[in-house]
Design an enzyme around this catalytic site. Structure first.
Site, PDB file in Angstrom:
ATOM      1  CG  HIS A  12      -1.992   1.068   1.135  1.00  0.00           C
ATOM      2  ND1 HIS A  12      -3.334   0.828   1.312  1.00  0.00           N
ATOM      3  CD2 HIS A  12      -1.898   2.403   0.874  1.00  0.00           C
ATOM      4  CE1 HIS A  12      -4.020   1.962   1.184  1.00  0.00           C
ATOM      5  NE2 HIS A  12      -3.156   2.939   0.910  1.00  0.00           N
ATOM      6  CG  HIS A  14      -1.176   6.281  -2.356  1.00  0.00           C
ATOM      7  ND1 HIS A  14      -2.372   6.426  -3.016  1.00  0.00           N
ATOM      8  CD2 HIS A  14      -1.484   5.665  -1.182  1.00  0.00           C
ATOM      9  CE1 HIS A  14      -3.362   5.945  -2.279  1.00  0.00           C
ATOM     10  NE2 HIS A  14      -2.851   5.471  -1.154  1.00  0.00           N
ATOM     11  CG  ASP A  16      -0.594   9.308  -7.041  1.00  0.00           C
ATOM     12  OD1 ASP A  16      -0.473   8.407  -6.173  1.00  0.00           O
ATOM     13  OD2 ASP A  16      -1.614   9.420  -7.737  1.00  0.00           O
ATOM     14  N   GLY A 170      -9.183   8.452  -1.823  1.00  0.00           N
ATOM     15  CA  GLY A 170      -9.706   9.810  -1.719  1.00  0.00           C
ATOM     16  C   GLY A 170     -10.729   9.936  -0.598  1.00  0.00           C
ATOM     17  CG  HIS A 197      -7.760   3.943   0.284  1.00  0.00           C
ATOM     18  ND1 HIS A 197      -7.213   3.530  -0.901  1.00  0.00           N
ATOM     19  CD2 HIS A 197      -6.750   4.573   0.962  1.00  0.00           C
ATOM     20  CE1 HIS A 197      -5.939   3.894  -0.947  1.00  0.00           C
ATOM     21  NE2 HIS A 197      -5.629   4.529   0.170  1.00  0.00           N
ATOM     22  CD  GLU A 200      -7.480   6.732   5.129  1.00  0.00           C
ATOM     23  OE1 GLU A 200      -8.070   6.763   4.033  1.00  0.00           O
ATOM     24  OE2 GLU A 200      -6.284   7.101   5.272  1.00  0.00           O
ATOM     25  CG  ASP A 278      -1.457   5.761   2.906  1.00  0.00           C
ATOM     26  OD1 ASP A 278      -1.870   5.304   1.813  1.00  0.00           O
ATOM     27  OD2 ASP A 278      -2.149   6.497   3.633  1.00  0.00           O
ATOM     28  CG  ASP A 279       0.170   8.878   0.692  1.00  0.00           C
ATOM     29  OD1 ASP A 279       0.053   8.670  -0.514  1.00  0.00           O
ATOM     30  OD2 ASP A 279      -0.787   8.797   1.511  1.00  0.00           O
TER      31      ASP A 279
HETATM   32  N1  ADE Z   1      -4.587   8.837  -1.242  1.00  0.00           N
HETATM   33  C1  ADE Z   1      -3.335   8.854  -0.755  1.00  0.00           C
HETATM   34  N2  ADE Z   1      -3.318   8.480   0.531  1.00  0.00           N
HETATM   35  C2  ADE Z   1      -4.598   8.225   0.876  1.00  0.00           C
HETATM   36  C3  ADE Z   1      -5.254   7.826   2.056  1.00  0.00           C
HETATM   37  N3  ADE Z   1      -4.571   7.591   3.191  1.00  0.00           N
HETATM   38  N4  ADE Z   1      -6.600   7.698   2.037  1.00  0.00           N
HETATM   39  C4  ADE Z   1      -7.291   7.934   0.924  1.00  0.00           C
HETATM   40  N5  ADE Z   1      -6.740   8.304  -0.220  1.00  0.00           N
HETATM   41  C5  ADE Z   1      -5.404   8.454  -0.249  1.00  0.00           C
HETATM   42 ZN    ZN Z   2      -3.666   4.887   0.677  1.00  0.00          ZN
END
Ligand code: ADE
Ligand code: ZN
Length: 327
Positions: A12, A14, A16, A170, A197, A200, A278-279
């Site tokens: 998981h 991203h 981007d 999103g 997702h 969350e 995640d990011d």
């Molecule tokens: N896009 C990037 N990170 C996200 C997240 N944690 N939840 C939903 N969309 C995302």
């Molecule tokens: Zn995510």
């Protein structure tokens, strides 16, 4: 902390949401795009989460800088390729990189179908050059509504042989799974696997919908499952995995305190849960950080952390033969 005898995966992640501030800054200079700050040093804190944000949407705003500099396909290629270099730097043996074609294309109105092609080429080249096995997951950015998501899906399906699965990311609260049933049927019919997702920003019903309406076999975050014992049992009985991202969950204020993260409860209940970033660039973390959180804050011992590594391999969108080859 990491068991080097076992594969290390991050499923998981991203692409981007993992554009290094340095690359954002350099691309902005090249294309005359304005960013906050007068130098990379001044800009960097703007592109990274400091502490905790108020909610998921405030967190997601931080990702906007990265996609704001994707002025052409060279820029797209660069950030996708660098994602694989970064996976190598974080010692990953296998990663599933996810991306939203619309989100990446929108600032400069790039052709979404070609964008998917460019990302796939760049990640394939990075995978060869850095020796990291990769797969791609296409994302529908629910925040932009059902029509845009249908166009986004078509761009992804035009290259369905280069993408292994479909995700929905999103604004979970305002764009529930119920709006995307047709999109996900189309994706499943085209042979894509499904992760969503869910749980969350919204409650356990969002996870049920991801499973029952969209066909998810993996759930991104899934934090709210803790509130529904029947759901927890269902996840175990049907081997629906949870892609857990503890630091992200703290930063989005999904949990108020990292010590309250449900990873331990999921694990002890027998859910196939595993750790992800995640990011990473926006969160300013790497995958080792998440294992450190599990060990030092959530009290996981070495054998339990090894089991988390194995759970990740089990959840991967790979054939059994491909999974074996990771060991
Ligand atoms: N896009 C990037 N990170 C996200 C997240 N944690 N939840 C939903 N969309 C995302
Ligand atoms: Zn995510």
């Amino acid at each position: 902390m990491i068991n080097k005898q076992l594969p290390l995966v991050d499923l998981h992640r991203h692409l981007d949401g993992n554009i290094a501030p340095k690359s954002v800054w350099e691309l902005a200079q090249k294309h005359n795009i304005e960013l906050p700050g007068n130098s990379l040093e001044e800009f960097t804190p703007h592109a990274q989460i400091q502490g905790q944000t108020s909610d998921l949407l405030a967190f997601l705003e931080k990702l906007d800088y990265g996609v704001s500099v994707l002025a052409d396909f060279d820029a797209v290629y660069r950030v996708a390729y660098e994602n694989v270099a970064d996976a190598k730097a974080q010692q990953l043996d296998y990663t599933e990189l996810r991306f939203s074609p619309h989100y990446m294309a929108m600032a400069f109105n790039l052709d979404m179908t070609e964008l998917v092609n460019v990302v796939a080429d760049a990640v394939a080249a990075g995978s060869r050059d850095f020796g990291v096995k990769t797969n791609l997951i296409g994302i529908l950015s629910r925040t932009f509504g059902t029509e845009t998501c249908m166009k986004e899906l078509d761009a992804i399906l035009a290259h369905k042989d280069k993408v292994i699965a479909l995700d929905l990311a999103g604004d979970e609260l305002n764009f529930p799974a119920t709006q995307f049933v047709d999109h996900f049927k189309k994706a499943r019919d085209a042979g894509l696997q499904i992760t969503v997702h869910a749980g969350e920003a919204a409650g356990p019903e969002s996870i049920w919908d991801a499973i029952n309406l969209l066909g998810a076999t993996r759930i991104g975050h899934g934090v709210a499952a803790i509130k529904d014992m029947k759901l927890m049992d269902y996840l175990v009985e049907n081997t629906i995995s949870i892609e857990s991202c503890p630091t992200s969950n703290y930063q989005t204020a999904t949990i108020s305190d990292i010590r309250q993260h449900p990873l331990r409860t999921f694990f002890d209940h027998g859910v196939n849960v595993f750790l992800n970033t995640d990011d990473p660039a926006v969160s300013n973390i790497d995958i080792l950080n998440e294992y450190k959180v599990a060990q030092e804050i959530l009290g996981f011992n070495s054998e339990e952390l090894s089991q988390i590594q194995r759970n990740g391999v089990k959840a991967a969108f790979l054939s059994d033969t491909e999974k074996q080859a990771l060991f």
